[in-house]
Motif scaffolding. Structure first.
Motif, PDB file in Angstrom:
ATOM      1  N   ALA A 248      -2.694   9.883  -1.812  1.00  0.00           N
ATOM      2  CA  ALA A 248      -2.604   9.525  -0.392  1.00  0.00           C
ATOM      3  C   ALA A 248      -3.950   9.044   0.150  1.00  0.00           C
ATOM      4  O   ALA A 248      -3.997   8.117   0.965  1.00  0.00           O
TER       5      ALA A 248
ATOM      6  N   ILE B 271       0.841  -1.205   0.000  1.00  0.00           N
ATOM      7  CA  ILE B 271       0.000   0.000   0.000  1.00  0.00           C
ATOM      8  C   ILE B 271       0.874   1.252   0.000  1.00  0.00           C
ATOM      9  O   ILE B 271       0.591   2.220  -0.709  1.00  0.00           O
ATOM     10  N   TYR B 272       1.962   1.243   0.768  1.00  0.00           N
ATOM     11  CA  TYR B 272       2.849   2.400   0.835  1.00  0.00           C
ATOM     12  C   TYR B 272       3.501   2.676  -0.526  1.00  0.00           C
ATOM     13  O   TYR B 272       3.634   3.824  -0.944  1.00  0.00           O
ATOM     14  N   GLN B 273       3.889   1.633  -1.244  1.00  0.00           N
ATOM     15  CA  GLN B 273       4.578   1.771  -2.525  1.00  0.00           C
ATOM     16  C   GLN B 273       3.619   2.003  -3.698  1.00  0.00           C
ATOM     17  O   GLN B 273       4.071   2.265  -4.812  1.00  0.00           O
ATOM     18  N   LEU B 274       2.340   1.896  -3.457  1.00  0.00           N
ATOM     19  CA  LEU B 274       1.354   2.062  -4.517  1.00  0.00           C
ATOM     20  C   LEU B 274       1.411   3.473  -5.096  1.00  0.00           C
ATOM     21  O   LEU B 274       1.480   4.453  -4.366  1.00  0.00           O
ATOM     22  N   SER B 275       1.419   3.549  -6.401  1.00  0.00           N
ATOM     23  CA  SER B 275       1.457   4.873  -7.030  1.00  0.00           C
ATOM     24  C   SER B 275       0.025   5.391  -7.186  1.00  0.00           C
ATOM     25  O   SER B 275      -0.588   5.302  -8.247  1.00  0.00           O
TER      26      SER B 275
ATOM     27  N   ARG C 229      -4.452   5.380  -0.722  1.00  0.00           N
ATOM     28  CA  ARG C 229      -3.637   4.510   0.130  1.00  0.00           C
ATOM     29  C   ARG C 229      -4.217   4.448   1.544  1.00  0.00           C
ATOM     30  O   ARG C 229      -4.237   3.388   2.158  1.00  0.00           O
TER      31      ARG C 229
ATOM     32  N   ALA D 182      -5.554   1.133   3.492  1.00  0.00           N
ATOM     33  CA  ALA D 182      -5.003   0.760   4.797  1.00  0.00           C
ATOM     34  C   ALA D 182      -6.124   0.552   5.813  1.00  0.00           C
ATOM     35  O   ALA D 182      -6.106  -0.437   6.570  1.00  0.00           O
TER      36      ALA D 182
END
Length: 83
Positions: free
Chosen positions: A40, A33-37, A43, A47
């Protein structure tokens, strides 16, 4: 032979494997999820959805366990006895 069932215990290795598997799955999901382009807010939504899914899974497993171990549960050691 006794008719009283013993409480079945999981081994330490099984417990450790379950905890490690859960930790790896949560970490991989968080990294993904953090690396998803994406924005915010997308994401953050994912989360929160993952956290909701995890808490729902824990609650479901507890409810199922309580139903199986609660009063009126059919003992697994005597499948042919009348109740």
């Amino acid at each position: 032979m006794s008719d009283t069932p013993g409480k079945q215990q999981n081994t330490a290795a099984f417990y450790g494997q379950a905890v490690a598997s859960f930790a790896v799955a949560m970490a991989a999901t968080a990294i993904g999820i953090y690396q998803l382009s994406a924005d915010a807010w997308v994401r953050a939504f994912l989360a929160i959805a993952v956290l909701y899914l995890v808490t729902s899974a824990f609650t479901l497993s507890k409810v199922i366990r309580d139903r199986q171990e609660g009063p009126g549960a059919v003992p697994s050691y005597a499948p042919y006895e009348k109740h």
